[in-house]
Scaffold this motif. Structure first.
Motif, PDB file in Angstrom:
ATOM      1  N   GLY A 122      57.737  23.016   7.341  1.00 37.36           N
ATOM      2  CA  GLY A 122      56.341  22.981   7.785  1.00 37.36           C
ATOM      3  C   GLY A 122      55.471  24.098   7.252  1.00 37.36           C
ATOM      4  O   GLY A 122      54.246  24.052   7.381  1.00 37.36           O
ATOM      5  N   LYS A 123      56.080  25.109   6.632  1.00 34.69           N
ATOM      6  CA  LYS A 123      55.258  26.195   6.074  1.00 34.69           C
ATOM      7  C   LYS A 123      54.337  25.610   4.992  1.00 34.69           C
ATOM      8  O   LYS A 123      54.758  24.793   4.179  1.00 34.69           O
ATOM      9  CB  LYS A 123      56.183  27.274   5.473  1.00 34.69           C
ATOM     10  N   MET A 124      53.067  26.037   5.008  1.00 31.54           N
ATOM     11  CA  MET A 124      52.114  25.467   4.046  1.00 31.54           C
ATOM     12  C   MET A 124      52.077  26.297   2.766  1.00 31.54           C
ATOM     13  O   MET A 124      51.993  27.528   2.808  1.00 31.54           O
ATOM     14  CB  MET A 124      50.703  25.429   4.637  1.00 31.54           C
ATOM     15  N   VAL A 125      52.151  25.644   1.647  1.00 31.94           N
ATOM     16  CA  VAL A 125      51.929  26.284   0.354  1.00 31.94           C
ATOM     17  C   VAL A 125      50.761  25.540  -0.281  1.00 31.94           C
ATOM     18  O   VAL A 125      50.863  24.356  -0.562  1.00 31.94           O
ATOM     19  CB  VAL A 125      53.177  26.177  -0.560  1.00 31.94           C
ATOM     20  N   ARG A 126      49.660  26.236  -0.440  1.00 31.34           N
ATOM     21  CA  ARG A 126      48.399  25.572  -0.788  1.00 31.34           C
ATOM     22  C   ARG A 126      48.168  24.479   0.254  1.00 31.34           C
ATOM     23  O   ARG A 126      48.186  24.773   1.436  1.00 31.34           O
ATOM     24  CB  ARG A 126      48.466  25.047  -2.222  1.00 31.34           C
ATOM     25  N   ASP A 127      48.057  23.211  -0.132  1.00 32.84           N
ATOM     26  CA  ASP A 127      47.830  22.188   0.899  1.00 32.84           C
ATOM     27  C   ASP A 127      49.085  21.359   1.169  1.00 32.84           C
ATOM     28  O   ASP A 127      49.008  20.267   1.706  1.00 32.84           O
ATOM     29  CB  ASP A 127      46.656  21.284   0.475  1.00 32.84           C
ATOM     30  N   LEU A 128      50.252  21.901   0.794  1.00 37.17           N
ATOM     31  CA  LEU A 128      51.482  21.118   0.954  1.00 37.17           C
ATOM     32  C   LEU A 128      52.412  21.746   1.985  1.00 37.17           C
ATOM     33  O   LEU A 128      52.737  22.930   1.886  1.00 37.17           O
ATOM     34  CB  LEU A 128      52.245  21.062  -0.366  1.00 37.17           C
ATOM     35  N   PRO A 129      52.902  20.938   2.941  1.00 39.22           N
ATOM     36  CA  PRO A 129      53.892  21.482   3.874  1.00 39.22           C
ATOM     37  C   PRO A 129      55.282  21.412   3.222  1.00 39.22           C
ATOM     38  O   PRO A 129      55.593  20.440   2.527  1.00 39.22           O
ATOM     39  CB  PRO A 129      53.824  20.496   5.051  1.00 39.22           C
ATOM     40  N   ILE A 130      56.086  22.445   3.419  1.00 39.11           N
ATOM     41  CA  ILE A 130      57.467  22.367   2.912  1.00 39.11           C
ATOM     42  C   ILE A 130      58.224  21.355   3.775  1.00 39.11           C
ATOM     43  O   ILE A 130      58.181  21.413   5.003  1.00 39.11           O
ATOM     44  CB  ILE A 130      58.149  23.753   2.950  1.00 39.11           C
ATOM     45  N   GLN A 131      58.878  20.416   3.091  1.00 37.90           N
ATOM     46  CA  GLN A 131      59.624  19.384   3.810  1.00 37.90           C
ATOM     47  C   GLN A 131      61.117  19.619   3.624  1.00 37.90           C
ATOM     48  O   GLN A 131      61.540  20.296   2.687  1.00 37.90           O
ATOM     49  CB  GLN A 131      59.266  18.001   3.255  1.00 37.90           C
ATOM     50  N   MET A 132      61.898  19.037   4.519  1.00 41.67           N
ATOM     51  CA  MET A 132      63.347  19.167   4.396  1.00 41.67           C
ATOM     52  C   MET A 132      63.899  18.101   3.451  1.00 41.67           C
ATOM     53  O   MET A 132      63.326  17.025   3.292  1.00 41.67           O
ATOM     54  CB  MET A 132      64.009  19.054   5.779  1.00 41.67           C
ATOM     55  N   LEU A 133      65.033  18.453   2.842  1.00 35.72           N
ATOM     56  CA  LEU A 133      65.583  17.586   1.791  1.00 35.72           C
ATOM     57  C   LEU A 133      65.911  16.177   2.301  1.00 35.72           C
ATOM     58  O   LEU A 133      65.847  15.217   1.534  1.00 35.72           O
ATOM     59  CB  LEU A 133      66.843  18.241   1.210  1.00 35.72           C
ATOM     60  N   ASP A 134      66.237  16.037   3.605  1.00 34.89           N
ATOM     61  CA  ASP A 134      66.580  14.689   4.089  1.00 34.89           C
ATOM     62  C   ASP A 134      65.351  13.763   4.115  1.00 34.89           C
ATOM     63  O   ASP A 134      65.480  12.556   4.297  1.00 34.89           O
ATOM     64  CB  ASP A 134      67.303  14.739   5.458  1.00 34.89           C
ATOM     65  N   GLU A 135      64.157  14.345   3.922  1.00 33.95           N
ATOM     66  CA  GLU A 135      62.945  13.505   3.878  1.00 33.95           C
ATOM     67  C   GLU A 135      62.669  12.990   2.456  1.00 33.95           C
ATOM     68  O   GLU A 135      61.747  12.211   2.228  1.00 33.95           O
ATOM     69  CB  GLU A 135      61.734  14.312   4.366  1.00 33.95           C
ATOM     70  N   LEU A 136      63.505  13.470   1.505  1.00 32.33           N
ATOM     71  CA  LEU A 136      63.247  13.165   0.098  1.00 32.33           C
ATOM     72  C   LEU A 136      63.332  11.666  -0.262  1.00 32.33           C
ATOM     73  O   LEU A 136      62.434  11.149  -0.933  1.00 32.33           O
ATOM     74  CB  LEU A 136      64.211  13.993  -0.769  1.00 32.33           C
ATOM     75  N   PRO A 137      64.389  10.950   0.187  1.00 31.74           N
ATOM     76  CA  PRO A 137      64.475   9.539  -0.213  1.00 31.74           C
ATOM     77  C   PRO A 137      63.232   8.732   0.190  1.00 31.74           C
ATOM     78  O   PRO A 137      62.675   7.988  -0.626  1.00 31.74           O
ATOM     79  CB  PRO A 137      65.729   9.032   0.509  1.00 31.74           C
ATOM     80  N   ASP A 138      62.780   8.912   1.429  1.00 31.35           N
ATOM     81  CA  ASP A 138      61.589   8.175   1.879  1.00 31.35           C
ATOM     82  C   ASP A 138      60.363   8.595   1.096  1.00 31.35           C
ATOM     83  O   ASP A 138      59.525   7.765   0.729  1.00 31.35           O
ATOM     84  CB  ASP A 138      61.323   8.430   3.363  1.00 31.35           C
ATOM     85  N   PHE A 139      60.264   9.903   0.836  1.00 33.56           N
ATOM     86  CA  PHE A 139      59.097  10.410   0.110  1.00 33.56           C
ATOM     87  C   PHE A 139      59.036   9.772  -1.283  1.00 33.56           C
ATOM     88  O   PHE A 139      57.979   9.323  -1.735  1.00 33.56           O
ATOM     89  CB  PHE A 139      59.165  11.938   0.013  1.00 33.56           C
ATOM     90  N   ILE A 140      60.193   9.727  -1.941  1.00 33.51           N
ATOM     91  CA  ILE A 140      60.205   9.157  -3.300  1.00 33.51           C
ATOM     92  C   ILE A 140      59.892   7.659  -3.256  1.00 33.51           C
ATOM     93  O   ILE A 140      59.193   7.133  -4.116  1.00 33.51           O
ATOM     94  CB  ILE A 140      61.559   9.454  -3.994  1.00 33.51           C
ATOM     95  N   LYS A 141      60.393   6.996  -2.218  1.00 32.63           N
ATOM     96  CA  LYS A 141      60.118   5.562  -2.073  1.00 32.63           C
ATOM     97  C   LYS A 141      58.616   5.302  -1.922  1.00 32.63           C
ATOM     98  O   LYS A 141      58.076   4.333  -2.446  1.00 32.63           O
ATOM     99  CB  LYS A 141      60.871   5.029  -0.842  1.00 32.63           C
ATOM    100  N   ASN A 143      56.032   7.395  -2.746  1.00 32.55           N
ATOM    101  CA  ASN A 143      55.114   8.073  -3.663  1.00 32.55           C
ATOM    102  C   ASN A 143      55.596   7.860  -5.091  1.00 32.55           C
ATOM    103  O   ASN A 143      56.773   7.687  -5.336  1.00 32.55           O
ATOM    104  CB  ASN A 143      55.078   9.576  -3.369  1.00 32.55           C
ATOM    105  N   ASP A 144      54.651   7.906  -5.991  1.00 31.21           N
ATOM    106  CA  ASP A 144      54.988   7.649  -7.380  1.00 31.21           C
ATOM    107  C   ASP A 144      55.425   8.971  -8.035  1.00 31.21           C
ATOM    108  O   ASP A 144      54.658   9.605  -8.741  1.00 31.21           O
ATOM    109  CB  ASP A 144      53.710   7.077  -8.033  1.00 31.21           C
ATOM    110  N   VAL A 145      56.682   9.354  -7.767  1.00 32.07           N
ATOM    111  CA  VAL A 145      57.164  10.651  -8.265  1.00 32.07           C
ATOM    112  C   VAL A 145      57.729  10.475  -9.668  1.00 32.07           C
ATOM    113  O   VAL A 145      58.622   9.662  -9.888  1.00 32.07           O
ATOM    114  CB  VAL A 145      58.271  11.221  -7.347  1.00 32.07           C
ATOM    115  N   GLU A 146      57.212  11.242 -10.593  1.00 34.32           N
ATOM    116  CA  GLU A 146      57.707  11.112 -11.966  1.00 34.32           C
ATOM    117  C   GLU A 146      58.628  12.270 -12.360  1.00 34.32           C
ATOM    118  O   GLU A 146      59.614  12.080 -13.061  1.00 34.32           O
ATOM    119  CB  GLU A 146      56.507  11.054 -12.918  1.00 34.32           C
ATOM    120  N   ILE A 147      58.260  13.472 -11.920  1.00 33.40           N
ATOM    121  CA  ILE A 147      58.977  14.669 -12.373  1.00 33.40           C
ATOM    122  C   ILE A 147      59.440  15.475 -11.161  1.00 33.40           C
ATOM    123  O   ILE A 147      58.701  15.604 -10.179  1.00 33.40           O
ATOM    124  CB  ILE A 147      58.030  15.566 -13.213  1.00 33.40           C
ATOM    125  N   ALA A 148      60.667  16.027 -11.261  1.00 30.99           N
ATOM    126  CA  ALA A 148      61.114  16.972 -10.226  1.00 30.99           C
ATOM    127  C   ALA A 148      61.366  18.319 -10.884  1.00 30.99           C
ATOM    128  O   ALA A 148      62.069  18.410 -11.891  1.00 30.99           O
ATOM    129  CB  ALA A 148      62.383  16.478  -9.551  1.00 30.99           C
TER     130      ALA A 148
END
Ligand code: NAI
Length: 208
Positions: A122-141, A143-148
Motif C-alpha cells: 500500500g505504500k505509494m510511489v508517485r501515484d502507484l500503490p505497492i502491491q503484493m506479488l499474489d495480486e500479480l496474476p489478476d493484475f496481468i489478466k 491490464n495490458d502488461v508488456e514489459i516487466a
C-alpha cells in the motif's frame, strides 16, 4: 523491415533519438550530417552509414529533416507507442525507477509495482500503490502488461521471470545481477550499471 540490422546500430539509435529530440526542443528544423556529427562527436560517415540502414532519411544538399528523422527513429525503436511496464521488487531501485517520470516521455508507462514484503503493501510511489506479488496474476489478466522490470535479488530473478512468462509477459528489463539469457519466448535486456562503471574504471586507469 526485412533487412537484418546489427545490434551495434540498434544500440546507437537511442542516442540519435535523444539528440534529435533536443534539436526539436530547440526549434531546429533541419541539420546536416556534419553538424549532427559535431554535436554527437561521431563521424558524419558513421551517421550516414547508420541511417542508410533504414533508407537514409536524408537528402543531398538539404540534410536531415529533424522532426521526420526523430519520428522515424522513434518508430524503429517502437517508442512512438505506449508500452505498459510493471516493476517487480519495490526496494531502492524499483522505487527509483517507478518514481522517474520521464520514461513516459519515451513511451514507457509504469502501471504497477510489486513486492513480497508485507511492510511495503500500500505504500505509494508517485501515484502507484505497492502491491503484493499474489495480486500479480489478476493484475496481468486485467491490464495490458508488456514489459516487466526485475529489481529484486538475483536468487529470485529466474523463477520470477519464468512466472512472468507463464502469465503472458514477453519482455523483461532485468536489473538483478544475473544474466537471464536462457529463457524461451521472452525478450530480455540485462542492465548492469557496474559494467558501465568498470568501463569507466578502465578508461581512468588507461589515462593515468
Ligand atoms: P532492495 O533490497 O532495496 O530491494 C529489493 C526488493 O525486492 C525488496 O523490497 C524485496 O522485498 C523485494 N523482493 C525480494 N524477492 C522478491 C520477489 N520474489 N518478488 C518481488 N519482490 C521481491 O535492493 P535494491 O537496491 O533495490 O536492488 C534490487 C536488485 O537490483 C538487487 O538484485 C541489486 O543487486 C540489483 N541492482 C542492480 C543494478 C544494476 O545496475 N543492474 C544496480 C543496483 C542494484
Amino acid at each position: 523491415m526485412d533487412k537484418q540490422i546489427s545490434q551495434a546500430v540498434i544500440r546507437r539509435l537511442p542516442r540519435y533519438y535523444r539528440y534529435l529530440g533536443e534539436l526539436l526542443d530547440d526549434g531546429v528544423e533541419r541539420i546536416s550530417s556534419n553538424d549532427l556529427s559535431k554535436r554527437m562527436h561521431v563521424t558524419a560517415s558513421q551517421i550516414r552509414q547508420d541511417l542508410n540502414n533504414f533508407g537514409g532519411f536524408g537528402q543531398q544538399g538539404y540534410g536531415y529533416n529533424v522532426a521526420y528523422l526523430h519520428d522515424e527513429i522513434g518508430n524503429i525503436l517502437g517508442v512512438n507507442e505506449t508500452h505498459n511496464v510493471i516493476v517487480i521488487g519495490a526496494g531502492n531501485l524499483g522505487q527509483a525507477i517507478a518514481g522517474y517520470v520521464k520514461f513516459e516521455r519515451v513511451g514507457f508507462k509504469i502501471i504497477g509495482l510489486f513486492d513480497t514484503n508485507p511492510e511495503l503493501k500500500g505504500k505509494m510511489v508517485r501515484d502507484l500503490p505497492i502491491q503484493m506479488l499474489d495480486e500479480l496474476p489478476d493484475f496481468i489478466k486485467n491490464n495490458d502488461v508488456e514489459i516487466a522490470a526485475l529489481t529484486l535479488p538475483k536468487a529470485n530473478a529466474k523463477s520470477t521471470a519464468l512466472k512472468l512468462v507463464s502469465l503472458g509477459v514477453h519482455a523483461i528489463w532485468n536489473f538483478a545481477h544475473v544474466d537471464l539469457d536462457d529463457i524461451p519466448d521472452v525478450v530480455i535486456e540485462n542492465v548492469h550499471l557496474s559494467d558501465s562503471l568498470m568501463q569507466l574504471s578502465y578508461n581512468i586507469t588507461k589515462q593515468k
